[in-house]
Design a protein around this motif. Structure first.
Motif, short mmCIF file in Angstrom:
data_model
loop_
_atom_site.label_atom_id
_atom_site.label_comp_id
_atom_site.label_asym_id
_atom_site.label_seq_id
_atom_site.Cartn_x
_atom_site.Cartn_y
_atom_site.Cartn_z
N ILE A 85 33.73 14.76 38.29
CA ILE A 85 34.17 16.15 38.12
C ILE A 85 33.31 16.84 37.06
O ILE A 85 32.88 17.99 37.23
CB ILE A 85 35.67 16.21 37.70
N TYR A 89 31.09 20.14 37.45
CA TYR A 89 31.45 21.25 36.55
C TYR A 89 30.22 21.69 35.74
O TYR A 89 29.94 22.88 35.63
CB TYR A 89 32.59 20.77 35.63
N THR A 137 40.01 16.75 32.46
CA THR A 137 39.43 16.56 33.80
C THR A 137 40.02 17.58 34.78
O THR A 137 39.31 18.18 35.59
CB THR A 137 39.65 15.11 34.28
N ALA A 141 38.13 20.57 36.80
CA ALA A 141 38.27 20.66 38.27
C ALA A 141 38.75 22.06 38.66
O ALA A 141 38.26 22.65 39.63
CB ALA A 141 39.26 19.60 38.75
N TYR A 142 39.70 22.61 37.88
CA TYR A 142 40.20 23.96 38.17
C TYR A 142 39.08 24.98 38.04
O TYR A 142 38.89 25.83 38.92
CB TYR A 142 41.37 24.29 37.22
#
Ligand code: GSH
Length: 151
Positions: A85, A89, A137, A141-142
């Protein structure tokens, strides 16, 4: 790769990903330390040259060894998702300050989690560090999904 290295968020990610990965690898030697000091081996071949009587004493589990193994396993459960992730990101063009905040909190939380687990610090210290790492994390991810999500 050289172009990627001009991306400050990616450089920050590689730094903190390397730190937490090395921390995770160190759990192996920590387990070895407990195996030898607690005289706890699991494989016949590890004690092949010992007498049958000594083998009986050595081929056993020990709570400290199992604790180190669980700590290592918990790292695998959390650091591998962080790696994937966090990489996506970092490549999604986040603000450097925000990326650094995410990576630093995660790294500090996972280092603290290991100390809390191995030194048997009272709960909820370990649980807080676990949830903090997981929150980072999820936050990455958001942020990533809110940028790339399409239907
Ligand atoms: N696989 C974990 C478990 O079985 O506990 C999932 C939940 C988790 O990671 N909890 C944290 C932990 O340190 C905070 S209580 N668990 C201990 C462990 O994974 O050995």
């Amino acid at each position: 790769m050289s172009q990627l290295m001009e991306n400050e968020a990616f450089k920050a990610f590689t730094t903190y990903a390397a730190i937490v990965t090395l921390k995770m690898i160190l759990m192996g030697p920590v387990t070895v330390y407990f195996r030898f000091t607690r005289k706890s081996f699991i494989n016949e071949e590890d004690v092949a040259w010992k007498s049958e009587e000594q083998k009986k004493l050595l081929l056993k589990t020990h709570p400290d060894v199992e604790r180190a193994r669980r700590c290592h396993y918990n790292d695998l459960e959390n650091i591998i998702p962080f790696f994937f992730i966090g990489l996506l990101y970092a490549l999604s063009g986040p603000e450097l300050s925000s990326a650094l905040l995410h990576f630093r909190i995660f790294t500090a939380a996972r280092i603290f989690h290991s100390f809390a687990y191995i030194l048997v610090l009272p709960q909820p210290s370990r649980a807080i560090s676990y949830f903090l790492g997981m929150l980072v994390t999820f936050s990455m991810a958001y942020s990533l999904l809110s940028k790339v999500f399409f239907l």
